[in-house]
Design a protein around this motif. Structure first.
Motif, PDB file in Angstrom:
ATOM      1  N   TYR A 264      93.003 -24.801 -23.356  1.00 58.94           N
ATOM      2  CA  TYR A 264      92.655 -23.622 -22.559  1.00 58.94           C
ATOM      3  C   TYR A 264      93.665 -22.495 -22.760  1.00 58.94           C
ATOM      4  O   TYR A 264      93.297 -21.327 -22.888  1.00 58.94           O
TER       5      TYR A 264
ATOM      6  N   GLN B  45      83.935 -27.416 -22.687  1.00 64.50           N
ATOM      7  CA  GLN B  45      85.040 -28.319 -22.330  1.00 64.50           C
ATOM      8  C   GLN B  45      85.149 -28.437 -20.821  1.00 64.50           C
ATOM      9  O   GLN B  45      85.336 -29.527 -20.278  1.00 64.50           O
TER      10      GLN B  45
ATOM     11  N   ILE C  30      84.999 -23.095 -24.497  1.00 64.51           N
ATOM     12  CA  ILE C  30      85.788 -23.274 -23.274  1.00 64.51           C
ATOM     13  C   ILE C  30      84.895 -23.792 -22.148  1.00 64.51           C
ATOM     14  O   ILE C  30      85.255 -24.731 -21.431  1.00 64.51           O
TER      15      ILE C  30
ATOM     16  N   ALA D  63      88.263 -24.856 -32.204  1.00 67.17           N
ATOM     17  CA  ALA D  63      87.982 -25.050 -30.780  1.00 67.17           C
ATOM     18  C   ALA D  63      86.775 -25.967 -30.598  1.00 67.17           C
ATOM     19  O   ALA D  63      86.821 -26.919 -29.808  1.00 67.17           O
TER      20      ALA D  63
ATOM     21  N   ALA E  78      93.139 -21.117 -26.254  1.00 65.78           N
ATOM     22  CA  ALA E  78      91.900 -20.349 -26.309  1.00 65.78           C
ATOM     23  C   ALA E  78      92.072 -18.995 -25.623  1.00 65.78           C
ATOM     24  O   ALA E  78      91.551 -17.977 -26.096  1.00 65.78           O
ATOM     25  N   GLY E  79      92.812 -18.985 -24.532  1.00 65.28           N
ATOM     26  CA  GLY E  79      93.100 -17.710 -23.871  1.00 65.28           C
ATOM     27  C   GLY E  79      93.888 -16.772 -24.766  1.00 65.28           C
ATOM     28  O   GLY E  79      93.600 -15.565 -24.838  1.00 65.28           O
TER      29      GLY E  79
ATOM     30  N   ILE F  63      84.305 -18.612 -25.980  1.00 63.81           N
ATOM     31  CA  ILE F  63      84.068 -18.771 -24.545  1.00 63.81           C
ATOM     32  C   ILE F  63      83.093 -19.920 -24.300  1.00 63.81           C
ATOM     33  O   ILE F  63      83.272 -20.714 -23.368  1.00 63.81           O
TER      34      ILE F  63
END
Length: 138
Positions: free
Chosen positions: A70, A12, A9, A89, A73-74, A6
């Motif tokens: 994204y 980014q 994310i 990541a 990553a989800g 997270i």
């Protein structure tokens, strides 16, 4: 592992927001000083000088490969991220910062491409890892 993913994310996302802020610090003063006429930029970008184009292109690039990041990553968060996925990541995010930095500074195409390509390879590995995990979970 999830908090680390997270954080990648969010880092980014911070890059995109930071580039947008930077773009505003270029555009608004140019318009306010009359260096760029609103009529010249209302429908196309040709009225902006090179510095704005560099920043604008760097911002636009945050909606290309990072979109796939994204989504991946989800999916990793859904599966429960592994340490490999978290590492990939973070390395991807580092390449995006490098790419953006080159884009808004000297815009050296070879260095910019190297950062882009490194990020692309990392993203491919990330997605390959997710695909393998999906197949193994069936």
């Amino acid at each position: 592992m999830a908090p680390w993913l997270i954080a990648a994310i969010l880092t980014q996302g911070a890059l995109a927001l930071g580039l947008l802020w930077y773009l505003g610090t270029i555009r608004i003063p140019m318009v306010m000083r009359g260096e760029v006429r609103i009529d010249d930029i209302a429908l196309e970008r040709k009225g902006w000088p090179k510095r704005e184009w560099q920043a604008s292109n760097a911002f636009d690039n945050q909606f290309q490969l990072p979109v796939l990041f994204y989504v991946g990553a989800g999916l990793a968060l859904y599966f429960g991220p592994t340490s490999l996925e978290v590492a990939l990541a973070w390395l991807f995010v580092v390449t995006r910062y490098a790419h953006a930095f080159v884009h808004i500074t000297d815009n050296h195409v070879i260095r910019r491409f190297a950062a882009y390509f490194a990020g692309l390879l990392l993203l491919c590995l990330f997605w390959l890892d997710l695909a393998v995990r999906l197949v193994l979970s069936l």
